[in-house]
Design an enzyme around this catalytic site. Structure first.
Site, PDB file in Angstrom:
ATOM      1  N   MET A 100       0.812  -1.209   0.000  1.00 47.58           N
ATOM      2  CA  MET A 100       0.000   0.000   0.000  1.00 47.58           C
ATOM      3  C   MET A 100       0.855   1.272   0.000  1.00 47.58           C
ATOM      4  O   MET A 100       2.056   1.231   0.239  1.00 47.58           O
ATOM      5  CB  MET A 100      -0.938  -0.004   1.208  1.00 47.58           C
ATOM      6  N   HIS A 101       0.172   2.393  -0.257  1.00 53.23           N
ATOM      7  CA  HIS A 101       0.693   3.755  -0.055  1.00 53.23           C
ATOM      8  C   HIS A 101       1.711   4.236  -1.079  1.00 53.23           C
ATOM      9  O   HIS A 101       2.078   5.412  -1.064  1.00 53.23           O
ATOM     10  CB  HIS A 101       1.328   3.908   1.342  1.00 53.23           C
ATOM     11  N   ASP A 157      -2.663  -5.021   0.832  1.00 51.23           N
ATOM     12  CA  ASP A 157      -2.075  -6.267   1.320  1.00 51.23           C
ATOM     13  C   ASP A 157      -2.727  -6.823   2.579  1.00 51.23           C
ATOM     14  O   ASP A 157      -2.996  -8.035   2.657  1.00 51.23           O
ATOM     15  CB  ASP A 157      -0.564  -6.117   1.507  1.00 51.23           C
TER      16      ASP A 157
END
Length: 487
Positions: free
Chosen positions: A81-82, A238
């Site tokens: 992520m991110h 995830d």
């Protein structure tokens, strides 16, 4: 009919095939180039590395399981992520992706919160350097020539989806980690986007993780020996993907992950933020469902650290601690070796041993480390409860779950049953393969995302609950006292 899950990680890509009943058929992995750190606290990776690894893993499955790959009807995608993947109008990558563990945008986080006091209410989370939006604020300030050319900002798995399908699409669970999503409304927030000089035209289209996002391009249908239309599901970030893999999708269901870092994950029936406790409140990967996470940064990594100091393996240390265990002792360990996320949101926090004596040896220190990590998870549970969340039982995953003593400590500290699943892979690739099944066959996630068989149930020990409550009170008092001496 079969279904394919593709889990895009920073170290590589894992692809898994499942059948209509959700049983794994086969898997393949491919390594990616390791992230680079151009400066201290920075972490970047080339998006082409995820794509190359994705093709390699899928090609290997097509070679090893040609009949099963030919029968694929749905694909699900998961990813770390991110990450800020910046594209121009021709879909060319403008710079290396700034990853989740990049800390360069701390100043921008403070500026964003000062400029927009309502940020936490909308996003459901504190502005942290790990999120995507502060990274774009940093690019806007320090790389304006690149910022001006941005046509789309994609998360890692959305970039892979673009190359697989030609579509800009993201699912709710991953989008919730950008700090641009109105997490309660499950939609982009124009206010949050404007805070970083962006608009929703630069964002991908949003879908639920179990819904259809696009169709696989014909060139890949042919490359992997498939036929007809192959549906690509929205997929998941995830941790939400892992929850789908173990069936933690109903309110109150969750898992505790004893990996290098630690995660306490609980599904919710509605948006339940608690930013004061540094709780992550995100959309889940299925409709009308959210989840909360408490995150600790050094779980099994704390025992790995002690292993390096003592010269004993983590397995030797935990086995010795279990053989001598009679309950908590004087030694207390604060596991803040890499700072801490929940509940302190303090990257500068550091670990400490308290209560050492001449009797303290490697075994007792190992016990204290395991207990300290358990107390950190108890901290996470405490702030989740402050947000109105009750936890009935938790599945244990990750390398640390192999230690019965550690699970016993967790059960007593969290005062809930800890369930150890039967041997198997219940990770992100399985979870998003299940989402691919849902999207392709239009079946409900509740039908597909069942929990695995349980090998062992660890019930809380009444005597340990009482003694650990006393020691946890000492543990909680130590952090502010130690931090006060460091300022």
């Amino acid at each position: 009919m079969t279904y394919l899950g593709i889990d895009v990680g920073t170290s590589g890509v894992k692809a898994m095939l499942i059948d209509r009943e959700g049983r794994p058929i086969g898997e393949a992995t491919a390594k990616a180039m390791e992230p680079v750190r151009p400066q201290p606290g920075w972490s970047e990776q080339r998006p082409i590395d995820w794509w190359t690894a994705t093709l390699e893993a899928a090609d290997r499955l097509a070679k090893d399981y040609p009949k099963e790959m030919a029968a694929v009807r749905g694909i699900g995608l998961s990813g770390h992520m991110h990450g800020a993947t910046l594209l121009d109008r021709e879909d060319k990558v403008l710079r290396p992706c700034i990853l989740w563990n990049d800390g360069r945008s701390a100043a921008e986080c403070a500026e964003m919160e000062a400029e927009m006091p309502r940020l936490r209410d909308i996003a459901g989370n504190i502005a942290m350097p790990g999120f995507t939006a502060p990274k774009l604020a940093w690019v806007r300030k320090h790389e304006p020539e690149i910022f001006e050319r941005i046509a789309k900002v994609l998360l890692p798995k959305a970039y892979v989806r673009l190359l697989l399908t030609g579509e800009y699409v993201e699912d709710m669970s991953d989008a919730a980690g950008t700090l641009w999503l109105d997490v309660g409304k499950r939609d982009w927030s124009d206010e949050l986007l404007a805070l970083t000089g962006l608009t929703r035209e630069q964002m991908p289209r949003l879908v639920e993780g179990s819904e259809r996002s696009a169709a696989l391009k014909p060139e890949f249908v042919n490359r992997w020996g498939m036929s007809g239309e192959v549906v690509v599901a929205g997929g998941a970030g995830d941790n939400a993907a892992a929850a789908c893999g173990i069936g933690a999708i109903r309110p109150g269901e969750g898992f505790v992950s004893l990996g290098t870092s630690g995660v306490l994950f609980v599904s919710n029936d509605r948006f339940r933020p608690n930013t004061e406790g540094a709780v992550h409140a995100f959309c889940h990967a299925i409709p009308d469902t959210w989840h909360q996470m408490g995150v600790i940064l050094s779980a099994t990594d704390s025992l790995n650290w002690l292993s390096r100091v003592t010269g004993q393996t983590p397995q030797e240390l935990s086995a010795a601690a279990e053989a001598r265990f009679t309950g908590p002792r004087e030694e207390i360990f604060l596991p803040y070796l890499s700072g801490e996320r929940t509940p302190h949101n303090n990257a500068a926090a550091r670990g400490s041993f308290i209560g050492l004596s001449h009797l303290s040896d490697a075994t007792l220190m190992a016990q204290a480390v395991m207990e300290g990590v358990s107390y950190a998870f108890r901290d996470c549970q405490r702030v989740l409860k402050d947000a109105g969340t009750e936890i009935g039982q938790l599945l244990a995953v990750g390398g640390g779950s192999k230690s019965t003593l550690w699970l016993k400590m967790l059960a007593a500290n969290l005062n809930c049953e800890i369930l150890l699943p039967e041997d198997g892979d219940y990770g992100g690739a399985l979870g998003v393969a299940r989402l691919g099944l849902c999207a392709a066959e239009r079946v409900s996630p509740e039908e597909v995302m069942t929990m695995p068989g349980i090998a062992k149930v660890i019930t809380p020990d009444a005597a340990l609950i009482e003694t650990y409550s006393e020691h946890y009170a000492r543990y909680r008092a130590l952090y502010p006292a130690i931090e006060e001496t460091r300022t």
